[in-house]
Structures are given as structure tokens and as C-alpha cells.
Design a protein around this motif. Structure first.
Motif, mmCIF file in Angstrom:
data_model
loop_
_atom_site.group_PDB
_atom_site.id
_atom_site.type_symbol
_atom_site.label_atom_id
_atom_site.label_comp_id
_atom_site.label_asym_id
_atom_site.label_seq_id
_atom_site.Cartn_x
_atom_site.Cartn_y
_atom_site.Cartn_z
ATOM 1 N N TYR A 231 0.839 -1.312 0.148
ATOM 2 C CA TYR A 231 0.107 0.035 0.047
ATOM 3 C C TYR A 231 0.808 1.272 -0.068
ATOM 4 N N ALA A 232 1.841 1.223 0.962
ATOM 5 C CA ALA A 232 2.689 2.298 1.013
ATOM 6 C C ALA A 232 3.641 2.460 -0.376
ATOM 7 N N ALA A 233 4.058 1.600 -1.095
ATOM 8 C CA ALA A 233 4.520 1.533 -2.542
ATOM 9 C C ALA A 233 3.561 2.234 -3.477
ATOM 10 N N ASP A 234 2.341 1.808 -3.390
ATOM 11 C CA ASP A 234 1.428 2.025 -4.406
ATOM 12 C C ASP A 234 1.190 3.519 -4.161
ATOM 13 N N ALA A 235 0.989 3.909 -2.771
ATOM 14 C CA ALA A 235 0.738 5.280 -2.688
ATOM 15 C C ALA A 235 2.090 6.295 -3.037
ATOM 16 N N LEU A 236 3.296 5.837 -2.706
ATOM 17 C CA LEU A 236 4.457 6.514 -3.057
ATOM 18 C C LEU A 236 4.460 6.742 -4.590
ATOM 19 N N ALA A 237 4.292 5.461 -5.368
ATOM 20 C CA ALA A 237 4.172 5.553 -6.688
ATOM 21 C C ALA A 237 3.027 6.609 -7.262
ATOM 22 N N ASP A 238 1.930 6.455 -6.646
ATOM 23 C CA ASP A 238 0.900 7.316 -7.112
ATOM 24 C C ASP A 238 1.232 8.738 -7.045
ATOM 25 N N ALA A 239 1.724 9.211 -5.743
ATOM 26 C CA ALA A 239 2.269 10.546 -5.526
ATOM 27 C C ALA A 239 3.300 11.095 -6.425
ATOM 28 N N ARG A 240 4.223 9.978 -6.726
ATOM 29 C CA ARG A 240 5.357 10.591 -7.486
ATOM 30 C C ARG A 240 4.948 10.765 -8.956
ATOM 31 N N GLU A 241 3.880 9.683 -9.311
ATOM 32 C CA GLU A 241 3.091 10.052 -10.880
ATOM 33 C C GLU A 241 2.602 11.347 -11.019
ATOM 34 N N MET A 242 1.676 11.679 -9.811
ATOM 35 C CA MET A 242 0.979 13.105 -9.586
ATOM 36 C C MET A 242 1.881 14.224 -9.821
ATOM 37 N N VAL A 243 3.187 14.244 -9.055
ATOM 38 C CA VAL A 243 3.930 15.067 -9.099
ATOM 39 C C VAL A 243 4.548 15.382 -10.326
ATOM 40 N N ASN A 244 5.002 14.141 -11.213
ATOM 41 C CA ASN A 244 5.436 14.118 -12.360
ATOM 42 C C ASN A 244 4.593 14.691 -13.457
ATOM 43 N N ASP A 245 3.284 14.513 -13.361
ATOM 44 C CA ASP A 245 2.270 15.136 -14.137
ATOM 45 C C ASP A 245 2.088 16.657 -13.804
ATOM 46 N N LYS A 246 2.311 16.855 -12.682
ATOM 47 C CA LYS A 246 1.998 18.556 -12.395
ATOM 48 C C LYS A 246 3.356 19.285 -12.954
ATOM 49 N N VAL A 247 4.594 18.458 -12.688
ATOM 50 C CA VAL A 247 5.985 19.247 -13.302
ATOM 51 C C VAL A 247 5.506 19.456 -14.841
ATOM 52 N N THR A 248 5.252 18.518 -15.325
ATOM 53 C CA THR A 248 5.110 18.322 -16.917
ATOM 54 C C THR A 248 4.144 19.429 -17.405
ATOM 55 N N ASP A 249 2.776 19.418 -16.576
ATOM 56 C CA ASP A 249 1.857 20.503 -17.080
ATOM 57 C C ASP A 249 2.559 21.799 -16.903
ATOM 58 N N TYR A 250 3.247 22.243 -15.520
ATOM 59 C CA TYR A 250 3.554 23.518 -15.563
ATOM 60 C C TYR A 250 4.904 23.687 -16.496
ATOM 61 N N ARG A 251 5.682 22.550 -16.736
ATOM 62 C CA ARG A 251 6.686 23.013 -17.729
ATOM 63 C C ARG A 251 6.047 23.382 -19.342
ATOM 64 N N ASP A 252 5.048 22.714 -19.636
ATOM 65 C CA ASP A 252 4.367 22.701 -20.879
ATOM 66 C C ASP A 252 3.733 24.390 -20.785
ATOM 67 N N SER A 253 3.235 24.776 -19.824
ATOM 68 C CA SER A 253 2.402 25.895 -19.605
ATOM 69 C C SER A 253 3.580 27.131 -19.631
ATOM 70 N N LEU A 254 4.512 26.719 -19.045
ATOM 71 C CA LEU A 254 5.694 27.827 -18.963
ATOM 72 C C LEU A 254 6.231 27.843 -20.551
ATOM 73 N N ALA A 255 6.364 26.866 -21.078
ATOM 74 C CA ALA A 255 6.822 26.751 -22.633
ATOM 75 C C ALA A 255 5.902 27.518 -23.505
ATOM 76 N N ASP A 256 4.471 27.398 -23.177
ATOM 77 C CA ASP A 256 3.465 28.060 -24.102
ATOM 78 C C ASP A 256 3.653 29.497 -23.809
ATOM 79 N N THR A 257 3.686 29.816 -22.436
ATOM 80 C CA THR A 257 3.691 31.264 -22.145
ATOM 81 C C THR A 257 5.127 31.986 -22.586
ATOM 82 N N SER A 258 6.278 31.254 -22.582
ATOM 83 C CA SER A 258 7.445 31.599 -23.146
ATOM 84 C C SER A 258 7.315 32.064 -24.615
#
Length: 150
Positions: free
Chosen positions: A54-81
Motif C-alpha cells: 500500500y505504501a509503495a502504491d501510494a508513493l508511486a501514485d504521489a510520484r506520478e501525480m508530481v511528475n504530471d504536475k511538473v510536466t503540466d507546469y513545464r508545458d504551460s511555461l513553454a507556452d507562455t514563453s
């Protein structure tokens, strides 16, 4: 007595008492207690493994969510740039057009002030706008030609 020493002493004395009580049981009761302890230990081990998964799954889900957010912010920053870069290029083009337009406009003559008139010298200066500006109309050109032909 120190807390650590007290816990250690309590664990040792409790373990010794449990061992003596276990040895006083008959063979059937000993087997039953052993079976119960083994089952409890197996259940605890299974639960620990489940919680680890359960802890490993939760950690993987959290890591995936953070990666998605970072990708979204990176894309948004690139669009704004890109948008800012496009706007800066548009502004640069507009300024170049304005500069070209301002370079083609004739500069209006301003009358000299009294101070400038007093500073004026007797030098002859030719204003390029006046020198190449058409001064005569067609009628006057005809009369000028007639004067030149005489």
C-alpha cells in the motif's frame, strides 16, 4: 531507574514469566499455543507486506501525480514563453515599421528664436528639403523657359 532500563527489565521478566507459564502447560495446550502464535505471526507478516505494498502504491501514485504536475507546469511555461516571444517579435516589427515611417516623414522647419538668430553666422547653408522641393508651377515653368530662350 532510567526508562530504557525499565523497559528492558520488564521485557526480560515478562518473557521469562511467559516461558515458564508455557513450559508448565501439557503437550496439547503447548501445541495449541504454538499454533496460535505462529498464525498470529503469519497474519502480522501478511499485514506488514500488505501495508508495504500500500505504501509503495501510494508513493508511486504521489510520484506520478508530481511528475504530471511538473510536466503540466513545464508545458504551460513553454507556452507562455512562446507567447511572450511572439509578442516581443510583434513589438519589434511594429517598432521597425514606426522607425521606417518616421524616417520617411519630412521634418518641419521651426522658426529660429531670437537667441538662435543672434548666434547665427553669415555662413551659407543649404537645406536639402528646400533645394529639391518643387518651387514653380507648370505656368511658371513655361515662362521660365521663355526667359531662358531669349
Amino acid at each position: 531507574m532510567d526508562t530504557k532500563k525499565g523497559l528492558l527489565l520488564g521485557g526480560v521478566l515478562g518473557g521469562a514469566a511467559a516461558y515458564l507459564a508455557f513450559r508448565t502447560l501439557d503437550a496439547e495446550k503447548e501445541a495449541e499455543v504454538r499454533k496460535h502464535v505462529l498464525e498470529t505471526a503469519e497474519d502480522a507478516k501478511d499485514r506488514a507486506v500488505d501495508y508495504a505494498f500500500y505504501a509503495a502504491d501510494a508513493l508511486a501514485d504521489a510520484r506520478e501525480m508530481v511528475n504530471d504536475k511538473v510536466t503540466d507546469y513545464r508545458d504551460s511555461l513553454a507556452d507562455t514563453s512562446d507567447k511572450v516571444s511572439d509578442k516581443l517579435n510583434d513589438l519589434k516589427d511594429d517598432l521597425n515599421q514606426l522607425q521606417g515611417y518616421l524616417n520617411t516623414l519630412p521634418v518641419a522647419k521651426q522658426p529660429l528664436t531670437d537667441e538662435e538668430k543672434s548666434d547665427e553666422t553669415d555662413d551659407i547653408t543649404v537645406d536639402m528639403d528646400d533645394a529639391f522641393a518643387p518651387q514653380n508651377s507648370d505656368d511658371e515653368k513655361g515662362s521660365d523657359r521663355a526667359d531662358h530662350q531669349k
